[in-house]
Design a protein around this motif. Sequence first.
Motif, PDB file in Angstrom:
ATOM      1  N   LEU A   9      -6.282  12.434  -4.568  1.00  0.00           N
ATOM      2  CA  LEU A   9      -7.158  11.711  -5.477  1.00  0.00           C
ATOM      3  C   LEU A   9      -7.470  10.332  -4.919  1.00  0.00           C
ATOM      4  N   GLY A  10      -8.702   9.894  -5.113  1.00  0.00           N
ATOM      5  CA  GLY A  10      -9.075   8.565  -4.640  1.00  0.00           C
ATOM      6  C   GLY A  10     -10.530   8.274  -4.920  1.00  0.00           C
ATOM      7  N   ALA A  11     -10.848   6.991  -5.064  1.00  0.00           N
ATOM      8  CA  ALA A  11     -12.224   6.565  -5.296  1.00  0.00           C
ATOM      9  C   ALA A  11     -13.067   6.787  -4.044  1.00  0.00           C
ATOM     10  N   ALA A  51      -2.124   9.929  -4.074  1.00  0.00           N
ATOM     11  CA  ALA A  51      -3.029   8.978  -4.728  1.00  0.00           C
ATOM     12  C   ALA A  51      -3.460   7.918  -3.724  1.00  0.00           C
ATOM     13  N   LEU A  52      -4.719   7.971  -3.320  1.00  0.00           N
ATOM     14  CA  LEU A  52      -5.300   6.916  -2.497  1.00  0.00           C
ATOM     15  C   LEU A  52      -5.803   5.827  -3.444  1.00  0.00           C
ATOM     16  N   ARG A  53      -6.747   5.014  -3.025  1.00  0.00           N
ATOM     17  CA  ARG A  53      -7.184   3.908  -3.888  1.00  0.00           C
ATOM     18  C   ARG A  53      -7.772   4.433  -5.201  1.00  0.00           C
ATOM     19  N   LEU A  54      -7.221   3.936  -6.318  1.00  0.00           N
ATOM     20  CA  LEU A  54      -7.721   4.272  -7.646  1.00  0.00           C
ATOM     21  C   LEU A  54      -8.272   3.023  -8.317  1.00  0.00           C
ATOM     22  N   ARG A  87      -1.432   6.016 -13.725  1.00  0.00           N
ATOM     23  CA  ARG A  87      -0.523   6.727 -14.628  1.00  0.00           C
ATOM     24  C   ARG A  87      -0.949   8.188 -14.796  1.00  0.00           C
ATOM     25  N   VAL A  88      -2.265   8.407 -14.920  1.00  0.00           N
ATOM     26  CA  VAL A  88      -2.763   9.771 -15.103  1.00  0.00           C
ATOM     27  C   VAL A  88      -2.504  10.600 -13.848  1.00  0.00           C
ATOM     28  N   ALA A  89      -2.771  10.012 -12.687  1.00  0.00           N
ATOM     29  CA  ALA A  89      -2.647  10.752 -11.427  1.00  0.00           C
ATOM     30  C   ALA A  89      -1.199  11.030 -11.058  1.00  0.00           C
ATOM     31  N   LEU A  90      -0.332  10.039 -11.199  1.00  0.00           N
ATOM     32  CA  LEU A  90       1.038  10.148 -10.702  1.00  0.00           C
ATOM     33  C   LEU A  90       2.082  10.304 -11.788  1.00  0.00           C
ATOM     34  N   HIS A 126      -3.931   1.437  -7.434  1.00  0.00           N
ATOM     35  CA  HIS A 126      -5.035   0.652  -7.993  1.00  0.00           C
ATOM     36  C   HIS A 126      -5.116  -0.746  -7.384  1.00  0.00           C
ATOM     37  N   ASP A 127      -4.089  -1.166  -6.658  1.00  0.00           N
ATOM     38  CA  ASP A 127      -4.109  -2.485  -6.019  1.00  0.00           C
ATOM     39  C   ASP A 127      -4.549  -2.418  -4.557  1.00  0.00           C
TER      40      ASP A 127
END
Length: 469
Positions: free
Chosen positions: A226-228, A378-381, A388-391, A403-404
């Motif tokens: 997952l990632g933007a 989880a890449l950049r979110l 929280r939803v992804a992980l 997210h940072d």
Amino acid sequence: MKQAGLPLRSLALGVLGVLLAISPVSDWTAAIWLPLLLLAGFQIWRSWSRGTFAAVWPAAKRTFIHAVHVDERDVPVAARVLLTWDVVMLRSGGAYLVDGRTPRGSMGASEKVDGSASAFQPRIAGMSSSRRGLVVLIDVPVGLDVERYMAESTYAAAWGVATVEADQMSPGVVRLVLYTGDDPLEQPVDWDQLPRASADLGAPVPFAVDDQGQAVELQRAHTLVLGATGSGKGSGLWAVVNGLAPAAERGLVRFVGLDSKASEVRQAEGLFCEVGYTADEHAEVFEKLASLVQERGDAHQGREFTATPEQPLMVVVIDEITSLTSIFKDAKARNSAMADLRIVLSLGRSRGIVVIGAGQDPTKESMPLRNLFPQVVALRLRDQTETRVALGEGALEAGARPHDIRVASASNGYATAGVGYVQTETGEFVRMRTPYMSDDGLAELERQLGDHSGHSCQRDSEKAEQEGT
């Protein structure tokens, strides 16, 4: 040699320090008056008597290093943390004021009282140096939310470092890692940095490297990347394919590629024994795979799946998997396709079918089958909610901060493309980076596997029937 007078710079700093020292204490003055006053003192001392300064200062610095257990590289940051701790805690929400007044008192105290003003804030429990930078352990007062002390962006700006990571070591103890040097993961990762993958499908798959330069491995399981946009999801998909390449060369793995945007999969169609781009093609592939799950279950019930060239592991690579529900215009077709995919995700792993998907939106509305993926990268979110939803709940407290991650762009040389977090088998979240798969790299991988990938996508019963005739 003693100088006759003070340089103008030292005099100005001295006057400014005195003015700040006698001025009323407020947030902004408290943040700067101590460092400036000390700086003024050092300037005056060094200018007035260079000999004594040169003799004493190195010993004082060594004493400080010994006292806080940090390397010389981290001394300036450690000093900034100690001098500004109170104010940074107040401004970041890390201290709780009983009556709203700014407290005064010794830095790092868990409770401070000035008349009727009372503040509760964490205490620095220890400092040390690591390969990544300065490590600060803090004790959180009982009753305060640990989330107050996870505001890395605030800390980074206050203490003059590029990145701060935070994670909860244990109840009441938070670890801050202040990157005092270059972030090792902002350097491109070469495929040569990963160990050669094993042809044994029981072995983990080399996928990325962590900030210590060690390989990060994935299990042979359904995996969601997952990632933007621009976070490096494509390279995440290809890292899994590359890790399975030795087994594919032996004929033990076959790849199926689905891509509603016709971008990643189309770049290397020769890797796949079957591809699909449209909604109808997706639905057809899911139906075939669901039937294969049933056939393998009927034929090999009660036995763990073992891949062979005649019955290979099927790895289904799905780009834009979180957009699947939107490509079906007909509700009946969508529900049927999702039902088939649910069968594949629920039963496929034990029957030799693994799904590797990549997408942008981790919400259940976009990806209703997300909970059937035991492994998430989880890449950049975009925000903490997506993390929280992804992980899962507890990921933030355990140190996962996708997210940072800074946006990767041409201006910064795509420094963070492929940077993300994955949870290990021990439950720890590891910060890692996948190698970048270039067009040339894809072409080479396609040449490597082309003779082994583009066939044998038939169902087992069809192959048996053909062999019988």
